[in-house]
Design a protein around this motif. Structure first.
Motif, PDB file in Angstrom:
ATOM      1  N   ASP A 284      53.014  44.132  53.322  1.00 58.53           N
ATOM      2  CA  ASP A 284      53.260  43.495  53.997  1.00 58.53           C
ATOM      3  C   ASP A 284      51.856  43.238  54.993  1.00 58.53           C
ATOM      4  OD1 ASP A 284      53.935  45.657  55.454  1.00 58.53           O
ATOM      5  OD2 ASP A 284      56.223  44.863  55.676  1.00 58.53           O
ATOM      6  N   ARG A 285      51.101  44.233  55.642  1.00 52.40           N
ATOM      7  CA  ARG A 285      49.786  44.671  56.210  1.00 52.40           C
ATOM      8  C   ARG A 285      50.323  44.269  57.710  1.00 52.40           C
ATOM      9  NH1 ARG A 285      45.256  40.762  53.565  1.00 52.40           N
ATOM     10  NH2 ARG A 285      46.280  40.400  51.068  1.00 52.40           N
ATOM     11  N   ASP A 286      51.387  45.348  58.375  1.00 49.98           N
ATOM     12  CA  ASP A 286      51.601  45.459  58.951  1.00 49.98           C
ATOM     13  C   ASP A 286      51.388  47.095  60.365  1.00 49.98           C
ATOM     14  OD1 ASP A 286      53.206  47.443  57.893  1.00 49.98           O
ATOM     15  OD2 ASP A 286      55.423  46.911  58.539  1.00 49.98           O
TER      16      ASP A 286
ATOM     17  N   HIS B 257      58.365  46.896  41.876  1.00 47.98           N
ATOM     18  CA  HIS B 257      59.670  47.383  43.153  1.00 47.98           C
ATOM     19  C   HIS B 257      58.780  47.541  44.292  1.00 47.98           C
ATOM     20  CE1 HIS B 257      63.567  45.854  41.440  1.00 47.98           C
ATOM     21  NE2 HIS B 257      62.606  46.535  39.836  1.00 47.98           N
ATOM     22  N   LEU B 258      59.010  46.797  45.527  1.00 48.03           N
ATOM     23  CA  LEU B 258      58.636  48.017  46.607  1.00 48.03           C
ATOM     24  C   LEU B 258      59.710  47.963  47.674  1.00 48.03           C
ATOM     25  CD1 LEU B 258      56.531  46.955  49.029  1.00 48.03           C
ATOM     26  CD2 LEU B 258      57.326  44.990  49.557  1.00 48.03           C
ATOM     27  N   ARG B 259      59.336  48.989  48.428  1.00 46.22           N
ATOM     28  CA  ARG B 259      60.453  49.888  49.495  1.00 46.22           C
ATOM     29  C   ARG B 259      59.754  50.363  50.657  1.00 46.22           C
ATOM     30  NH1 ARG B 259      65.648  52.858  49.145  1.00 46.22           N
ATOM     31  NH2 ARG B 259      65.170  52.582  46.450  1.00 46.22           N
ATOM     32  N   ARG B 260      59.920  49.546  51.246  1.00 42.67           N
ATOM     33  CA  ARG B 260      59.461  49.197  52.754  1.00 42.67           C
ATOM     34  C   ARG B 260      59.418  49.436  53.918  1.00 42.67           C
ATOM     35  NH1 ARG B 260      57.617  43.522  53.213  1.00 42.67           N
ATOM     36  NH2 ARG B 260      58.625  42.079  51.413  1.00 42.67           N
ATOM     37  N   ASN B 261      58.777  50.203  54.419  1.00 53.48           N
ATOM     38  CA  ASN B 261      58.708  51.601  55.675  1.00 53.48           C
ATOM     39  C   ASN B 261      58.946  50.216  56.886  1.00 53.48           C
ATOM     40  OD1 ASN B 261      57.750  53.209  57.159  1.00 53.48           O
ATOM     41  ND2 ASN B 261      55.717  53.621  56.513  1.00 53.48           N
ATOM     42  N   GLU B 262      59.728  51.125  57.418  1.00 50.34           N
ATOM     43  CA  GLU B 262      60.476  50.388  58.272  1.00 50.34           C
ATOM     44  C   GLU B 262      60.113  50.760  59.684  1.00 50.34           C
ATOM     45  OE1 GLU B 262      64.451  49.622  57.618  1.00 50.34           O
ATOM     46  OE2 GLU B 262      63.861  47.686  56.487  1.00 50.34           O
TER      47      GLU B 262
ATOM     48  N   HIS C 139      40.349  41.339  49.226  1.00 48.54           N
ATOM     49  CA  HIS C 139      41.534  41.779  48.868  1.00 48.54           C
ATOM     50  C   HIS C 139      41.850  42.575  47.918  1.00 48.54           C
ATOM     51  CE1 HIS C 139      40.993  37.712  50.653  1.00 48.54           C
ATOM     52  NE2 HIS C 139      40.986  38.047  51.459  1.00 48.54           N
ATOM     53  N   LEU C 140      43.209  43.569  48.499  1.00 48.20           N
ATOM     54  CA  LEU C 140      43.613  44.917  47.498  1.00 48.20           C
ATOM     55  C   LEU C 140      44.545  43.487  46.542  1.00 48.20           C
ATOM     56  CD1 LEU C 140      44.173  47.364  49.844  1.00 48.20           C
ATOM     57  CD2 LEU C 140      42.471  47.799  48.349  1.00 48.20           C
ATOM     58  N   ASP C 141      44.225  44.045  45.686  1.00 51.33           N
ATOM     59  CA  ASP C 141      44.696  43.564  43.826  1.00 51.33           C
ATOM     60  C   ASP C 141      45.955  45.036  43.571  1.00 51.33           C
ATOM     61  OD1 ASP C 141      43.446  41.375  43.839  1.00 51.33           O
ATOM     62  OD2 ASP C 141      41.505  41.542  44.100  1.00 51.33           O
ATOM     63  N   VAL C 142      46.237  44.008  42.601  1.00 48.12           N
ATOM     64  CA  VAL C 142      47.456  45.285  41.717  1.00 48.12           C
ATOM     65  C   VAL C 142      47.158  45.188  40.309  1.00 48.12           C
ATOM     66  CG1 VAL C 142      49.212  46.034  40.804  1.00 48.12           C
ATOM     67  CG2 VAL C 142      49.038  44.752  43.084  1.00 48.12           C
ATOM     68  N   ILE C 143      46.502  46.347  39.955  1.00 52.35           N
ATOM     69  CA  ILE C 143      46.523  46.548  38.670  1.00 52.35           C
ATOM     70  C   ILE C 143      47.801  47.744  37.462  1.00 52.35           C
ATOM     71  CG2 ILE C 143      44.661  47.593  36.565  1.00 52.35           C
ATOM     72  CD1 ILE C 143      42.528  46.689  38.464  1.00 52.35           C
ATOM     73  N   VAL C 144      47.813  47.174  36.639  1.00 52.96           N
ATOM     74  CA  VAL C 144      49.421  48.011  35.514  1.00 52.96           C
ATOM     75  C   VAL C 144      48.281  48.392  34.097  1.00 52.96           C
ATOM     76  CG1 VAL C 144      50.672  47.112  37.352  1.00 52.96           C
ATOM     77  CG2 VAL C 144      50.055  46.102  34.885  1.00 52.96           C
TER      78      VAL C 144
ATOM     79  N   THR D 204      45.635  37.235  54.761  1.00 55.55           N
ATOM     80  CA  THR D 204      46.190  37.183  55.117  1.00 55.55           C
ATOM     81  C   THR D 204      47.728  37.961  54.638  1.00 55.55           C
ATOM     82  OG1 THR D 204      46.800  35.198  56.455  1.00 55.55           O
ATOM     83  CG2 THR D 204      44.993  36.626  56.898  1.00 55.55           C
ATOM     84  N   GLY D 205      48.909  38.503  55.491  1.00 59.60           N
ATOM     85  CA  GLY D 205      49.979  38.866  55.253  1.00 59.60           C
ATOM     86  C   GLY D 205      50.067  39.401  54.415  1.00 59.60           C
ATOM     87  N   GLU D 206      51.664  39.249  53.562  1.00 53.73           N
ATOM     88  CA  GLU D 206      52.432  39.860  52.801  1.00 53.73           C
ATOM     89  C   GLU D 206      51.328  40.081  51.368  1.00 53.73           C
ATOM     90  OE1 GLU D 206      56.705  40.465  50.469  1.00 53.73           O
ATOM     91  OE2 GLU D 206      56.246  41.209  52.826  1.00 53.73           O
ATOM     92  N   PHE D 207      50.764  40.822  50.673  1.00 50.47           N
ATOM     93  CA  PHE D 207      50.534  40.221  49.162  1.00 50.47           C
ATOM     94  C   PHE D 207      51.454  39.371  48.137  1.00 50.47           C
ATOM     95  CE2 PHE D 207      48.560  44.197  49.812  1.00 50.47           C
ATOM     96  CZ  PHE D 207      48.276  44.463  49.079  1.00 50.47           C
ATOM     97  N   GLN D 208      50.387  37.967  47.194  1.00 47.17           N
ATOM     98  CA  GLN D 208      50.671  36.978  47.157  1.00 47.17           C
ATOM     99  C   GLN D 208      50.096  36.451  45.367  1.00 47.17           C
ATOM    100  OE1 GLN D 208      53.752  35.323  47.832  1.00 47.17           O
ATOM    101  NE2 GLN D 208      53.496  36.164  49.622  1.00 47.17           N
ATOM    102  N   LEU D 209      50.651  37.632  44.956  1.00 44.62           N
ATOM    103  CA  LEU D 209      50.461  38.108  43.356  1.00 44.62           C
ATOM    104  C   LEU D 209      50.209  36.718  42.385  1.00 44.62           C
ATOM    105  CD1 LEU D 209      51.659  41.643  42.635  1.00 44.62           C
ATOM    106  CD2 LEU D 209      49.301  41.297  43.947  1.00 44.62           C
ATOM    107  N   ALA D 210      48.876  36.654  41.481  1.00 42.51           N
ATOM    108  CA  ALA D 210      48.965  35.549  40.899  1.00 42.51           C
ATOM    109  C   ALA D 210      49.554  35.803  39.548  1.00 42.51           C
ATOM    110  CB  ALA D 210      47.498  35.281  40.169  1.00 42.51           C
ATOM    111  N   PRO D 211      49.690  35.242  38.156  1.00 46.70           N
ATOM    112  CA  PRO D 211      49.792  35.554  36.323  1.00 46.70           C
ATOM    113  C   PRO D 211      49.571  36.765  36.548  1.00 46.70           C
ATOM    114  CG  PRO D 211      50.471  33.611  37.390  1.00 46.70           C
ATOM    115  CD  PRO D 211      50.011  33.698  38.415  1.00 46.70           C
ATOM    116  N   ALA D 212      49.437  37.961  35.399  1.00 45.15           N
ATOM    117  CA  ALA D 212      48.519  39.026  34.889  1.00 45.15           C
ATOM    118  C   ALA D 212      47.778  38.209  34.008  1.00 45.15           C
ATOM    119  CB  ALA D 212      49.563  39.511  34.135  1.00 45.15           C
ATOM    120  N   GLN D 213      46.663  38.420  34.180  1.00 46.50           N
ATOM    121  CA  GLN D 213      44.884  38.285  33.429  1.00 46.50           C
ATOM    122  C   GLN D 213      44.658  39.458  32.980  1.00 46.50           C
ATOM    123  OE1 GLN D 213      42.024  36.484  35.455  1.00 46.50           O
ATOM    124  NE2 GLN D 213      43.023  35.987  36.601  1.00 46.50           N
TER     125      GLN D 213
END
Length: 303
Positions: free
Chosen positions: A71-73, A89-94, A137-142, A158-167
């Motif tokens: 979430d870039r906080d 699944h995300l577990r946020r750091n509060e 911008h950091l992406d996610v590879i699985v 900016t702000g929280e990750f917004q992921l496009a459909p998988a390629q």
């Protein structure tokens, strides 16, 4: 269960973050004297952090966990994937960068502009955070349990990750063993763990993928009579009928019921009777674990 080296508590020492076979996230904190003892990561209620429906340590979930400022906080959150669920699944750091305090709820990651949860076949073996397309911008590879490596492009500046459909970066090869005898020519069929690096120093990111592959080694013996050839054909037809009675779409309960039917039992007994008689003529299915290098080129990404 892919380990990550990262300073999760901002004390200047690298820590180790990893998932476990039983579905929980663990850490090994680094200190000036070396690494401390491995312990489960807990949330603010002092409950172990893990994937959904992991009530005890006898459930084979096989989780992976990585730290990322989702979430870039300014502090590091936890992103988890696993074999059983096939979701992220995300577990946020509060808390803060130096004092991680994690929320009590897992948040399923969704594709941008959709209610669809990120889900990959039979499971996600390892999420990796990297700027794959060079847009800063950091992406996610699985890497996936049932084979294949996929890229989720982060589409927000900016702000929280917004992921496009998988390629697909490497397509799934599950249940498609290659009919050759040299296993070194085969890519991974399952259990793909992926590491991204510039392996050949050509300024393009490559993929190191560990996983399991399977291959068929042809038998050197051939049937010498029409009777032997007939038994081979009969056994092949029996396997087709057995597979038709137990399709992949069945639940575990439905699968068990199908196997218990008189029809299935009769076909299975005949197959067991025939197999020893023709086994020497049949290709042998083998498997093994390896690490493969997939080299990239300058045209590997699309925006």
């Amino acid at each position: 269960m892919y380990p990550q080296f990262v300073d999760i508590n901002d004390d200047g020492f690298k820590d180790i973050i990893t998932g476990t076979y039983y579905g929980y996230a663990w850490w090994i904190l680094g200190t000036k004297d070396g690494f401390s003892e491995a312990t489960p990561i807990t949330d603010k209620s002092n409950t172990k952090i893990g994937l959904p429906e992991s009530p005890d340590e006898n459930l084979d979930i096989i989780a992976s966990a990585v730290a990322v400022d989702w979430d870039r906080d300014g502090d590091l959150d936890l992103l988890m994937g696993g074999l059983i669920y096939g979701e992220l699944h995300l577990r946020r750091n509060e808390g803060s960068p130096s004092n991680p305090i994690f929320s009590t709820e897992n948040e399923p990651i969704k594709v941008i502009g959709s209610d669809s949860v990120v889900r990959m076949g039979e499971g996600i073996q390892s999420p990796t955070i990297v700027d794959w397309d060079g847009d800063s911008h950091l992406d996610v590879i699985v890497g996936c349990t049932n084979g294949g490596v996929y890229w989720f492009r982060n589409q927000t500046e900016t702000g929280e990750f917004q992921l496009a459909p998988a390629q697909a970066l490497i397509t799934q090869k599950k249940d498609t063993p290659v009919k050759i005898g040299d296993s070194s020519k085969i890519g991974p069929n399952s259990a793909c763990y992926v590491h991204v690096c510039d392996y050949d120093h050509d300024n393009n990111l490559d993929l190191l993928v560990s996983g399991t592959s399977s291959w068929q080694t042809p038998s050197p013996e051939k049937p010498s009579s029409a009777e032997e050839e007939g038994k081979i054909k009969e056994l092949a037809e029996l396997h087709k009928k057995l597979s038709k009675l137990t399709p992949d779409s069945l639940s575990d309960e439905e699968y068990d019921k199908a196997m218990a039917t008189e029809e299935y039992q009769k076909l299975e007994r005949r197959a067991e009777e025939l197999y020893p008689q023709v086994a020497k003529f049949m290709s042998q299915l083998d498997d093994g674990n390896s690490v493969w290098l997939f080299r990239s080129n300058s045209a590997k990404t699309s925006k």
